[in-house]
Structures are given as C-alpha cells and as structure tokens.
Design a protein around this motif. Structure first.
Motif, mmCIF file in Angstrom:
data_model
loop_
_atom_site.group_PDB
_atom_site.id
_atom_site.type_symbol
_atom_site.label_atom_id
_atom_site.label_comp_id
_atom_site.label_asym_id
_atom_site.label_seq_id
_atom_site.Cartn_x
_atom_site.Cartn_y
_atom_site.Cartn_z
ATOM 1 N N UNK A 50 0.815 -1.219 0.000
ATOM 2 C CA UNK A 50 0.000 0.000 0.000
ATOM 3 C C UNK A 50 0.850 1.271 0.000
ATOM 4 N N UNK A 51 2.031 1.210 0.630
ATOM 5 C CA UNK A 51 2.885 2.405 0.747
ATOM 6 C C UNK A 51 4.296 2.059 0.276
ATOM 7 N N UNK A 52 4.532 2.030 -1.013
ATOM 8 C CA UNK A 52 5.823 1.583 -1.543
ATOM 9 C C UNK A 52 7.012 2.439 -1.120
ATOM 10 N N UNK A 53 6.779 3.666 -0.686
ATOM 11 C CA UNK A 53 7.892 4.511 -0.233
ATOM 12 C C UNK A 53 8.328 4.197 1.189
ATOM 13 N N UNK A 54 7.517 3.403 1.900
ATOM 14 C CA UNK A 54 7.841 3.018 3.276
ATOM 15 C C UNK A 54 8.722 1.769 3.245
ATOM 16 N N UNK A 55 9.953 1.846 3.731
ATOM 17 C CA UNK A 55 10.857 0.693 3.660
ATOM 18 C C UNK A 55 10.402 -0.498 4.498
ATOM 19 N N UNK A 56 9.379 -0.301 5.329
ATOM 20 C CA UNK A 56 8.858 -1.392 6.145
ATOM 21 C C UNK A 56 7.560 -1.959 5.575
ATOM 22 N N UNK A 57 7.107 -1.430 4.454
ATOM 23 C CA UNK A 57 5.787 -1.789 3.936
ATOM 24 C C UNK A 57 5.851 -2.939 2.925
ATOM 25 N N UNK A 58 6.387 -4.052 3.358
ATOM 26 C CA UNK A 58 6.303 -5.287 2.594
ATOM 27 C C UNK A 58 6.494 -6.442 3.574
ATOM 28 N N UNK A 59 6.222 -7.653 3.142
ATOM 29 C CA UNK A 59 6.353 -8.800 4.038
ATOM 30 C C UNK A 59 7.829 -9.134 4.174
ATOM 31 N N UNK A 60 8.428 -8.733 5.275
ATOM 32 C CA UNK A 60 9.864 -8.829 5.481
ATOM 33 C C UNK A 60 10.226 -10.206 6.030
ATOM 34 N N UNK A 61 10.059 -11.183 5.192
ATOM 35 C CA UNK A 61 10.232 -12.569 5.609
ATOM 36 C C UNK A 61 10.975 -13.309 4.500
ATOM 37 N N UNK A 62 11.647 -14.378 4.868
ATOM 38 C CA UNK A 62 12.295 -15.217 3.871
ATOM 39 C C UNK A 62 12.263 -16.657 4.360
ATOM 40 N N UNK A 63 12.208 -17.581 3.427
ATOM 41 C CA UNK A 63 12.350 -19.003 3.719
ATOM 42 C C UNK A 63 13.478 -19.511 2.833
ATOM 43 N N UNK A 64 14.604 -19.848 3.419
ATOM 44 C CA UNK A 64 15.761 -20.243 2.616
ATOM 45 C C UNK A 64 15.392 -21.330 1.606
ATOM 46 N N UNK A 65 14.832 -22.419 2.093
ATOM 47 C CA UNK A 65 14.572 -23.534 1.193
ATOM 48 C C UNK A 65 13.259 -23.397 0.433
ATOM 49 N N UNK A 66 12.551 -22.277 0.648
ATOM 50 C CA UNK A 66 11.448 -21.941 -0.232
ATOM 51 C C UNK A 66 11.922 -21.594 -1.629
ATOM 52 N N UNK A 67 13.244 -21.401 -1.767
ATOM 53 C CA UNK A 67 13.828 -21.110 -3.071
ATOM 54 C C UNK A 67 14.284 -22.339 -3.831
ATOM 55 N N UNK A 68 14.116 -23.520 -3.254
ATOM 56 C CA UNK A 68 14.491 -24.755 -3.954
ATOM 57 C C UNK A 68 13.511 -25.032 -5.088
ATOM 58 N N UNK A 69 14.020 -25.449 -6.219
ATOM 59 C CA UNK A 69 13.147 -25.724 -7.364
ATOM 60 C C UNK A 69 12.634 -27.162 -7.390
ATOM 61 N N UNK A 70 13.249 -28.044 -6.626
ATOM 62 C CA UNK A 70 12.816 -29.442 -6.628
ATOM 63 C C UNK A 70 11.367 -29.567 -6.162
ATOM 64 N N UNK A 71 10.989 -28.756 -5.159
ATOM 65 C CA UNK A 71 9.635 -28.831 -4.619
ATOM 66 C C UNK A 71 8.562 -28.535 -5.644
ATOM 67 N N UNK A 72 8.573 -27.356 -6.269
ATOM 68 C CA UNK A 72 7.548 -27.083 -7.271
ATOM 69 C C UNK A 72 7.648 -27.993 -8.498
ATOM 70 N N UNK A 73 8.854 -28.437 -8.857
ATOM 71 C CA UNK A 73 8.979 -29.373 -9.977
ATOM 72 C C UNK A 73 8.254 -30.674 -9.661
ATOM 73 N N UNK A 74 8.425 -31.171 -8.442
ATOM 74 C CA UNK A 74 7.724 -32.386 -8.023
ATOM 75 C C UNK A 74 6.224 -32.142 -7.910
ATOM 76 N N UNK A 75 5.860 -30.963 -7.412
ATOM 77 C CA UNK A 75 4.438 -30.649 -7.219
ATOM 78 C C UNK A 75 3.694 -30.564 -8.543
ATOM 79 N N UNK A 76 4.360 -30.083 -9.592
ATOM 80 C CA UNK A 76 3.740 -30.005 -10.920
ATOM 81 C C UNK A 76 3.348 -31.403 -11.390
#
Length: 463
Positions: free
Chosen positions: A315-341
C-alpha cells in the motif's frame, strides 16, 4: 520390486542408524536391545523394511503425505532434470517451476491468487501468523493481533505453531509460548456430552457460536485471525458437524477476522476435493499446505492468500517497512515445485479425486461394518481417504479405551503387514482413534485388506 537392498549385508546401515539417528516421535530406550525398522523401498501402496518384510501402507508414509504412492519415476525424473538446470535461487527472485506450479495451484483455488513458498507445514503456518501480526500493525495500530485456534487442532512443531496448538500433550514441556494466541472449543459432535450447554440438535451452529463468544470476550478489535483445520487430523480425525463452517464464515465476516485454513493434511486431494475447505463452501483469506503438495518426493510447503491480503503489503511503496519482510531459505528450492507439478498432473490424469471419493466411501462402509461387529468401536468418521475409528471401553459412557490397547491394535496390524495409525501424544486420555489415510491410488482390494487386518486385530486385542 521385492524390497531387497542392493547390498547383501546392510547390518552397517542398521548400526549407523542406532548409533546416530534421532527418530521422530520415538522413545529410544527400546533400541538399546532391538533394531529400529528401516524402510528401504516403496512401490505403489507397498513398502519393504530391511528384513524384506512387505507392508501395505495405510497411512501414506505415516503422516498423510505420499498421496500418489511410491516409486513415481516421472516425478523423480522431473526433479532431476530441474535441479541440473537450476536447483536454487532465493525467493526474492522467481524460478520457472515456481511460476508454473503457482499458476496451476491457483487454478484449483477460486478466490485465491498468491503463493508464498516455504519448506514445511509448520513454517507455512508461521508465515500466516506473521502476516496477521504485520497487518495488525499496519492497519490497526497493533491491536488486532490475536490469533484464535481450536482445541484438538494441530498446526506444527515450532514454538510459534505450538502456541496455536490445541493438543496439550504435543505442547507439554515446551512452554512458555508466544502471547496473543487464544483457544476456542472443538467441534467433535461425538463428544459433545463433555461440553457444557451443547444441544441435542443443531450442534454445528452451537459449536461455531462458541468461537463468537471467545471473540466477544477477547474484544473483536483485538482478534485478527481464526486458524482451523477443515478436518481435524491428529486430534482425532474430526469432521465438521452440519452447519459449522457456514456459521464460522459468517462470524469471521461479522468481526473482520481473517480466516486461515490449515490444509497441511487435507490439501491436494486427500478428502476427495483439491482442498478440504472446498466441501463446505468456505471462502478463506489464507490457506496453508505441505505434505501432499508433492507427495513427499521433495520438500515443499506454501501459504496461499487472496489478492486483498497481498495488497495489504504494498500500500505504501515509499515506506521501507511496507512489505512482508520474511524469507524461507529452502522456499527457493526448485525441486519442490517441480515435483508438485508432476504430482498434480498425476492426480488429474489418473482421476484420483474421484477414486478418493469412491474408495473413501468403501473405507467408511467397511469401518461401519466393523463397528456393527466390534462393540469397542464407538464412532467412525472421515472425508475421502482420511478416516478414523474411535475406540471406547463403553459405548454408553463413551469412555475411551486405554491407550496401550489402541496401540496394540496398530501393532497387531503391523505384524499382519498392514500399517495403520493411531492418535499419538495429542489429547490427554483421548489417544484412542485409529487413523487411516492410504494413498489416493488405493483400490478396493487395498481397502478391504486394511479393514480385514483391523478386524483381526480387534478380535485378538479385545476378544
């Protein structure tokens, strides 16, 4: 496939396991004098242990996961091909299988639009809780931060997820927990006699109204979300009573409470629909999923939200805190979505949703017949290939059987070569429900063999 290991002698594998592996949900004292069971191979509905003993798996990898069965070469090939091309990049950027599977998934979930990848059901629920808390701060000055959860429901093993855990034995000795999580009553109609004021008729509406009472007691201005399983899993395989979900939806809309549905167990075909909530006409704001998403062929979980929830974080792109400040390291693995497809394609191509409905009906019919034969079965319940049979010492009082006797039934089935489950370290004095969740590929012979094993076990354990 015969369950043999490529080496003639695997005693060193067993020794290494005993010396170094810390097994889940296990008391290890017994392994000082006996060997742990090691599953060395799986094909279709069957698995084999290190001695070559064959088992029919009626619990999909023990925890409701292997929805399309074992040994799917096309999934393994897809994972191999993908990880050779691009195995990983952090979720701040996209990947081809991540985009493709997100589109496929959203196509199965009308009203939902965004997919946040992570690596376990516990983590997916944590992400949802964090979104609720951040929205509370962004829109309500931090006040609308409380998260309601239901007695007997389970949402994961992290401290945050246990804070929303309705199974006291799962939670025991792990507190103190995070503040701002509030329990609401369960909706198990079979045990409504244990709830003060529960009516003879219209129990489902009454059970939902107990949630409203909690919201009013806490203050609607403080309650941000309600987190529920569509069918309670480890708390006793509890199917919602008639009228329950419609009333829950009305209550959430009335008080501006986000509805978070935990589909970690029920999702991706287990109940005969793509998602359990779809049986009840519910429109969630957030849906979490894991287990059957890739049938255990790769680690993957996801939090899916509406566009409205997504928009709250830009909603407020100029606010440096206005996004979901989260990360999941292994959410970046491609094996998961490849298998899920490939997993999703298999479910579609083999018409496994229809098979789940048909074989689920057969399983419930068979369990009903066992209930007529064995007085120890007090109730059978379920949805699709996700069923339970609650064992009681007395049908009139509904006194649960001793936990060791319920466990003796599963042990007897294991000796017969059939693996079933039983509620484990969940509700004190209520670990008495046999659990069944065979793969969605199960056929009539598989279902009949499962219930025949239970029949024999009940006769030997209870006479």
């Amino acid at each position: 496939m015969d369950g043999t290991f490529p080496e003639n002698d695997i005693s060193h594998i067993v020794a290494a396991d005993k010396a170094h592996v810390w097994h889940h949900l296990s008391q290890h004292k017994g392994y000082e004098t006996a060997d742990p069971r090691i599953i060395v191979e799986g094909r279709g509905m069957k698995v084999w242990d290190q001695s070559g003993k064959e088992f029919l798996d009626a619990v999909s990898g023990a925890v409701w996961t292997v929805n399309v069965g074992y040994g799917r070469e096309r999934i393994a090939d897809a994972v191999r091909d993908q990880i050779l091309k691009m195995n990983y990049f952090a979720g701040a950027m996209g990947t081809v299988p991540g985009a493709v599977f997100a589109e496929m998934l959203i196509d199965k979930m009308p009203g939902m639009s965004r997919v946040y990848y992570c690596n376990s059901g516990s983590e997916a629920n944590e992400k949802a809780f964090k979104m609720v808390r951040q929205i509370a701060h962004k829109k309500y000055g931090g006040t609308k931060h409380k998260i309601l959860y239901r007695d007997r429901d389970y949402h994961g093993t992290t401290i945050g997820a246990l804070s929303a855990g309705g199974q006291d034995e799962r939670n025991a000795q792990y507190g103190p927990f995070a503040p701002g999580f509030v329990r609401v009553p369960h909706c198990l109609e079979y045990r409504k006699h244990e709830q003060d004021g529960a009516p003879v008729e219209h129990y489902g509406e009454w059970a939902a109204e107990q949630i409203e009472k909690v919201i009013l007691a806490e203050g609607p201005e403080t309650v941000g979300a309600l987190c529920l399983e569509p069918v309670t899993a480890g708390g006793g395989v509890i199917t919602p009573p008639e009228g329950y979900w419609q009333k829950v939806q009305e209550i959430c809309a009335k008080y501006g409470v986000l509805l978070h549905i935990d589909e970690v167990v029920c999702g991706v075909g287990r109940t005969g629909q793509w998602f359990g909530y779809q049986h009840y006409g519910v429109k969630p704001d957030m849906v979490t999923m894991a287990k059957g998403l890739a049938s255990g062929y790769a680690a993957i979980a996801a939090l899916v939200t509406t566009e409205e929830v997504f928009d709250a974080f830009k909603a407020q792109p100029d606010d440096p805190m206005d996004y979901f400040r989260d990360i999941s390291t292994f959410g970046g693995c491609t094996a998961g979505p490849a298998a899920a497809i490939e997993n999703m394609k298999i479910i579609e191509e083999e018409n496994l949703l229809a098979n789940t409905e048909a074989m689920g009906a057969r399983l419930m019919d068979n369990l009903g017949a066992l209930m007529e034969k064995h007085a120890v079965i007090g109730d059978v319940r379920g949805k699709g290939l996700f069923c339970g049979a609650e064992l009681v010492a007395d049908r009139t009082t509904k006194e649960p059987v001793a936990e060791k006797l319920a466990q003796a039934v599963t042990a007897d089935c294991m000796a017969q070569g059939v693996i079933i489950g039983v509620t484990n370290r969940s509700v004190p004095g209520r670990n008495n429900t046999l659990c069944f969740s065979p793969a969605l590929i199960a056929g009539a012979e598989d279902i009949d063999r499962i219930t025949e094993a239970v029949d024999g076990a009940l006769g030997r354990v209870f006479g």
